[in-house]
Design an enzyme around this catalytic site. Structure first.
Site, PDB file in Angstrom:
ATOM      1  N   ALA A 134      -7.014  -2.732  12.109  1.00 21.77           N
ATOM      2  CA  ALA A 134      -7.971  -2.191  13.078  1.00 21.77           C
ATOM      3  C   ALA A 134      -8.045  -0.671  13.028  1.00 21.77           C
ATOM      4  O   ALA A 134      -9.131  -0.092  13.156  1.00 21.77           O
ATOM      5  CB  ALA A 134      -7.589  -2.659  14.484  1.00 21.77           C
ATOM      6  N   LYS A 152      -3.336 -14.052  22.921  1.00 17.27           N
ATOM      7  CA  LYS A 152      -2.301 -13.325  23.654  1.00 17.27           C
ATOM      8  C   LYS A 152      -2.879 -11.971  24.064  1.00 17.27           C
ATOM      9  O   LYS A 152      -3.290 -11.180  23.212  1.00 17.27           O
ATOM     10  CB  LYS A 152      -1.056 -13.116  22.793  1.00 17.27           C
ATOM     11  CG  LYS A 152      -0.277 -14.385  22.524  1.00 17.27           C
ATOM     12  CD  LYS A 152       1.039 -14.096  21.823  1.00 17.27           C
ATOM     13  CE  LYS A 152       0.809 -13.604  20.417  1.00 17.27           C
ATOM     14  NZ  LYS A 152       2.068 -13.390  19.679  1.00 17.27           N
ATOM     15  N   ASP A 201      -6.234 -15.956  16.976  1.00 23.06           N
ATOM     16  CA  ASP A 201      -6.078 -15.042  18.106  1.00 23.06           C
ATOM     17  C   ASP A 201      -7.406 -14.848  18.832  1.00 23.06           C
ATOM     18  O   ASP A 201      -8.485 -15.108  18.278  1.00 23.06           O
ATOM     19  CB  ASP A 201      -5.606 -13.669  17.619  1.00 23.06           C
ATOM     20  CG  ASP A 201      -4.153 -13.670  17.197  1.00 23.06           C
ATOM     21  OD1 ASP A 201      -3.442 -14.630  17.535  1.00 23.06           O
ATOM     22  OD2 ASP A 201      -3.737 -12.705  16.533  1.00 23.06           O
ATOM     23  N   GLY A 226     -14.387  -1.871  18.358  1.00 24.32           N
ATOM     24  CA  GLY A 226     -14.747  -1.303  17.062  1.00 24.32           C
ATOM     25  C   GLY A 226     -15.228  -2.346  16.066  1.00 24.32           C
ATOM     26  O   GLY A 226     -14.768  -3.493  16.054  1.00 24.32           O
ATOM     27  N   GLU A 239     -32.052   1.494 -36.725  1.00 17.29           N
ATOM     28  CA  GLU A 239     -31.018   2.337 -36.139  1.00 17.29           C
ATOM     29  C   GLU A 239     -30.228   1.542 -35.108  1.00 17.29           C
ATOM     30  O   GLU A 239     -30.733   0.568 -34.528  1.00 17.29           O
ATOM     31  CB  GLU A 239     -31.640   3.566 -35.456  1.00 17.29           C
ATOM     32  CG  GLU A 239     -32.382   4.504 -36.394  1.00 17.29           C
ATOM     33  CD  GLU A 239     -31.443   5.242 -37.347  1.00 17.29           C
ATOM     34  OE1 GLU A 239     -30.231   5.334 -37.031  1.00 17.29           O
ATOM     35  OE2 GLU A 239     -31.914   5.698 -38.406  1.00 17.29           O
ATOM     36  N   MET A 294      -3.229  -1.072  21.356  1.00 18.03           N
ATOM     37  CA  MET A 294      -2.854  -1.723  22.618  1.00 18.03           C
ATOM     38  C   MET A 294      -2.369  -0.721  23.660  1.00 18.03           C
ATOM     39  O   MET A 294      -1.393  -0.957  24.377  1.00 18.03           O
ATOM     40  CB  MET A 294      -1.777  -2.790  22.359  1.00 18.03           C
ATOM     41  CG  MET A 294      -2.222  -3.877  21.407  1.00 18.03           C
ATOM     42  SD  MET A 294      -0.881  -4.976  20.867  1.00 18.03           S
ATOM     43  CE  MET A 294      -0.090  -3.963  19.610  1.00 18.03           C
TER      44      MET A 294
END
Length: 475
Positions: A332, A270, A248, A412, A44, A383
């Site tokens: 974010a 920055k 960054d 976070g 089968e 920000m």
């Protein structure tokens, strides 16, 4: 070495499969791709194999195995759980010097199947000698992450032009150098970006001129919101081929550790009131690195096109005629909301999302507060720590209910993540009480209250019980 690693040319060669169930179906799927002539012996067939038999992709003998089924076979797969039949087929195959694979019984196998990473015509086979298929799959998963999908496109291109290179360049060392340039240089980059016409043009020029031009390249890459495991596969691959990484301060140090060991790092952090390099100088720096023949990665926290000034950087590169690619990241607002258990949209509470920057008073004053103050939408402020009082004042002045839930997500997606849930009427006060620090995301909207009960990462959310609704959540 217990097993000899080889690749078998199976096209148009007879392969016997004993068994017609799901295990046989999985093996046959791979065999069909190899172009093998597949014969199946089984009383089968499962539904998938029956369909293949009906369309003529496999030859089915609807009966039990017979020894003569092995005649003219190159390979045999035994995909049945009958131990007597397994031993019989293995013994008869060995007598005929036909290689046999008995599924889940290594002792009866004369060959075993590896875990495969398929970038045809590039194939990577991984084996633990049959001792741990699970470990082989784990290793395969790691290789999958490191090997770009475009590897197949690159390999096919090299295969098409290989003879032309051999005819044009007789010296072996020069030919090898040309192949290295082909894979690692502008031709390979163009193919990885899906620009086959450009790749062919650059190849033709190099082969005609006999000059291999070392062109620089800039990748503008999103590092995601913090957790290095949220880095995309393409971002990881790009980090591992960069000569210089211009990053960054918001990029998690654990992400930087994933770069190639001999890469140079340039910190262009920055923050409010502190710019290590002005944006114009960063633009110039990226161009200078590329013009010096370097592969440079401009690595940004989150996504480079969401308040990351990535658009300004690639505009400068384009004006200078410098090649670039953009590798998106998890922004974010999305990543921090997910790690805080805060759905940005919700059928019952929010039908739209606003991503808003509020890093200085001028940017706050330029916002359309009438639209932002509407209910049933989520506001995600980037920000905004230093402007939290101004944000609160403007929203309430334009009609947003003081009892609207708010949530602060500080650091976070990192081990030190902190979530504070309260209401709009006390937003500035809460930020002062809890000494909110950057980087933080501020969420305003009905969904912010859900962070109090759905938060799953890091420490338990802090809930301000000044609001009756939030008191019920806290309890």
């Amino acid at each position: 070495m217990e097993y000899l690693p080889i690749f078998v040319a199976a096209e148009n060669r007879r392969v016997l499969v004993v068994g017609g169930g799901q295990v046989a179906s999985r093996k046959i799927g791979l065999l069909i791709r190899s172009g093998a002539e597949i014969h199946v012996v089984a009383p089968e067939l499962c539904e998938a194999l029956r369909a293949l038999a009906e369309e003529g992709s496999i030859h089915w003998r609807a009966r039990a195995f017979r020894d003569e089924d092995l005649d003219d076979a190159w390979l045999v797969y035994v995909a049945t759980d009958d131990p007597f039949l397994q031993r019989r087929v293995s013994r008869e195959a060995a007598a005929r010097r036909v290689l046999v694979n008995t599924v889940d019984d290594r002792d009866l196998c004369s060959f075993i199947m590896p875990a495969i990473v398929d970038r045809s015509p590039v194939m990577v086979a991984i084996s633990t000698g049959g001792t741990s298929p699970v470990l082989a799959r784990r290793i395969r998963d790691g290789v999958e992450r490191l090997l770009p999908q475009a590897t197949a496109r690159l390999a096919r291109f090299v295969g098409r032009v290989r003879d032309r290179i051999s005819e044009s360049i007789s010296d072996f060392a020069q030919r090898r150098h040309f192949h290295e340039w082909l894979v690692d240089g502008p031709v390979g980059d163009a193919l990885r970006a899906g620009r086959e016409g450009e790749a062919l043009s650059r190849f033709e020029q190099a082969l005609s001129d006999g000059e291999l031009i070392s062109e620089g390249m800039v990748y503008v890459v999103g590092a995601g919101p913090g957790d290095p495991e949220l880095l995309t596969l393409k971002a990881l691959q790009t980090l591992q081929k960069a000569d210089v990484i211009v990053h960054d301060g918001l990029v998690d140090p654990r992400v930087l550790e994933l770069a190639r060991r001999d890469a140079d790092f340039i910190d262009v952090t920055k923050r409010a009131g502190y710019h290590r390099l002005p944006q114009e100088r960063i633009n110039q720096l990226l161009a200078e690195l590329a013009e010096a023949g370097k592969v440079a990665v401009r690595l940004k926290g989150g996504d480079p096109f969401v308040f990351g000034r990535g658009g300004e950087e690639i505009t400068h590169l384009r004006e200078r005629g410098i090649r670039y690619e953009v590798v998106p990241g998890i922004t974010a607002a999305v990543g921090c909301a997910a790690y805080a258990g805060l759905p940005l949209t919700h059928r019952d509470h929010a039908h739209s999302v606003w991503l808003v920057t509020a890093h200085c008073r001028d940017s706050v004053d330029e916002l359309d507060w009438n639209d932002l103050a509407h209910s049933r939408q989520t506001l995600a402020f980037y920000m905004a720590v230093k402007q939290v009082g101004r944000v609160q004042q403007q929203l309430m002045a334009h009609g947003r209910d003081p009892d609207t839930p708010v949530a602060f997500v500080e650091h976070g997606c990192r081990p030190e993540q902190r979530v504070i849930v309260g209401r709009l009427g006390r937003m500035a006060e809460l930020a002062r009480e809890h000494e909110l620090q950057s980087p933080s995301l501020i969420y305003v909207g009905e969904v912010a209250a859900l962070a109090a009960e759905l938060g799953w990462y890091g420490q338990v959310p802090l809930v301000d019980t000044d609001s009756e609704a939030l008191r019920r959540v806290a309890v």
